[in-house]
Design an enzyme around this catalytic site. Sequence first.
Site, PDB file in Angstrom:
ATOM      1  N   SER A 185       0.768  -1.238  -0.004  1.00 14.49           N
ATOM      2  CA  SER A 185       0.022  -0.072   0.048  1.00 14.49           C
ATOM      3  C   SER A 185       0.658   1.130  -0.100  1.00 14.49           C
ATOM      4  O   SER A 185       1.566   1.283  -0.974  1.00 14.49           O
ATOM      5  CB  SER A 185      -1.012  -0.117   1.293  1.00 14.49           C
ATOM      6  OG  SER A 185      -2.259   0.734   0.988  1.00 14.49           O
ATOM      7  N   LYS A 237     -21.294  18.981   6.748  1.00 16.94           N
ATOM      8  CA  LYS A 237     -20.192  19.273   7.456  1.00 16.94           C
ATOM      9  C   LYS A 237     -19.669  17.894   8.520  1.00 16.94           C
ATOM     10  O   LYS A 237     -18.552  17.731   8.903  1.00 16.94           O
ATOM     11  CB  LYS A 237     -20.313  20.180   8.830  1.00 16.94           C
ATOM     12  CG  LYS A 237     -19.325  20.685   9.330  1.00 16.94           C
ATOM     13  CD  LYS A 237     -18.089  21.103   8.685  1.00 16.94           C
ATOM     14  CE  LYS A 237     -16.734  21.464   9.739  1.00 16.94           C
ATOM     15  NZ  LYS A 237     -15.472  21.897   8.846  1.00 16.94           N
TER      16      LYS A 237
END
Length: 331
Positions: A185, A237
């Site tokens: 990764s 948000k």
Amino acid sequence: MSEQPPNPTHESAHQQTQAQADAAAYHAYYYGQQTQQAARPSPQRPNFPLLIGLAFMVLTFGFCMMLSSFGGGGASGVASGPKKLNEVLVSGEGEDKIALIELKGVIAEQQTSGGILGASVNLVERMEREFAAAAADEKVKAVLLRIDSPGGTVSASDQIWHTVSEFRRTTNKPVIVHMGGTCASGGYYIAVACDALICEPTTITGSIGVILSTLNFADLLKKYGVADVTIKSGANKDLLNSTAPPNAEHREILQAMVDETHSRFVELVAKGRPIDLPTAQKLADGRIYTAKQALEHQLVDGIGYREDALAEIRKRAKLAKAKLIRYRTPV
């Protein structure tokens, strides 16, 4: 025997000494041993957990792991200048040098060693300083980058990739990767910036992908009569709010972000390896590869150990002999 009344003076002095010790321990834990441009004020405990930003999640390049974040991050500490790196001989002889630079563990801006109270090190800054030292030393002819990492955050991985790429571009000194037990990764993201990749016979690599993970407790809280109350400035948000039911729009926003980051990862693999973009896309479904599989797919250039990686460096840098050195920050 009658009991002696407590000595207020002695008790007060003891409490003061203990308080000073506690304060010193907390100061060492909070500030660590980091280099900063400005001091950060001591944190204060809020009465209510006001969350500003993304809480309990972080976008990562991860292999068999999940990282979480609460609130904001970043370095903290007292202001001080960076210490000059010491050069330590590892092996070999001669005037020419090969710099051994090591990247271990989870890739993040801040790495903590020695448990919760261990020293905090800015990994990105350390890599920048060590590559800068190798660039400035004319006797350093190449870099052996040892990576043993399952991945980490997108930001830190990309910054280190950039550091390696710029080193190669500006110095023309070869950088050879020697993979440890795991180079997956984010670790592989960095590796593709190098000239050649050598993995050990038991290395696990690949895991080309991006993950963003969190947990949702909305149903559990509802079962016990607990309701989510979130005050926010906009509809999006509270992305992936763990105490509210999953939101389809939030998923779309974050999936787009993951897809964009994944596309960059795949493009860098195609750019850094001798494979085209369609092939890289097929290989980038998040799976891991053994050393033999990685070699078959041209994700690495060879299978071997440190001596094999050093042999590749000597061939590319045209070195008959050279010292292997590493850098250490003075205590």
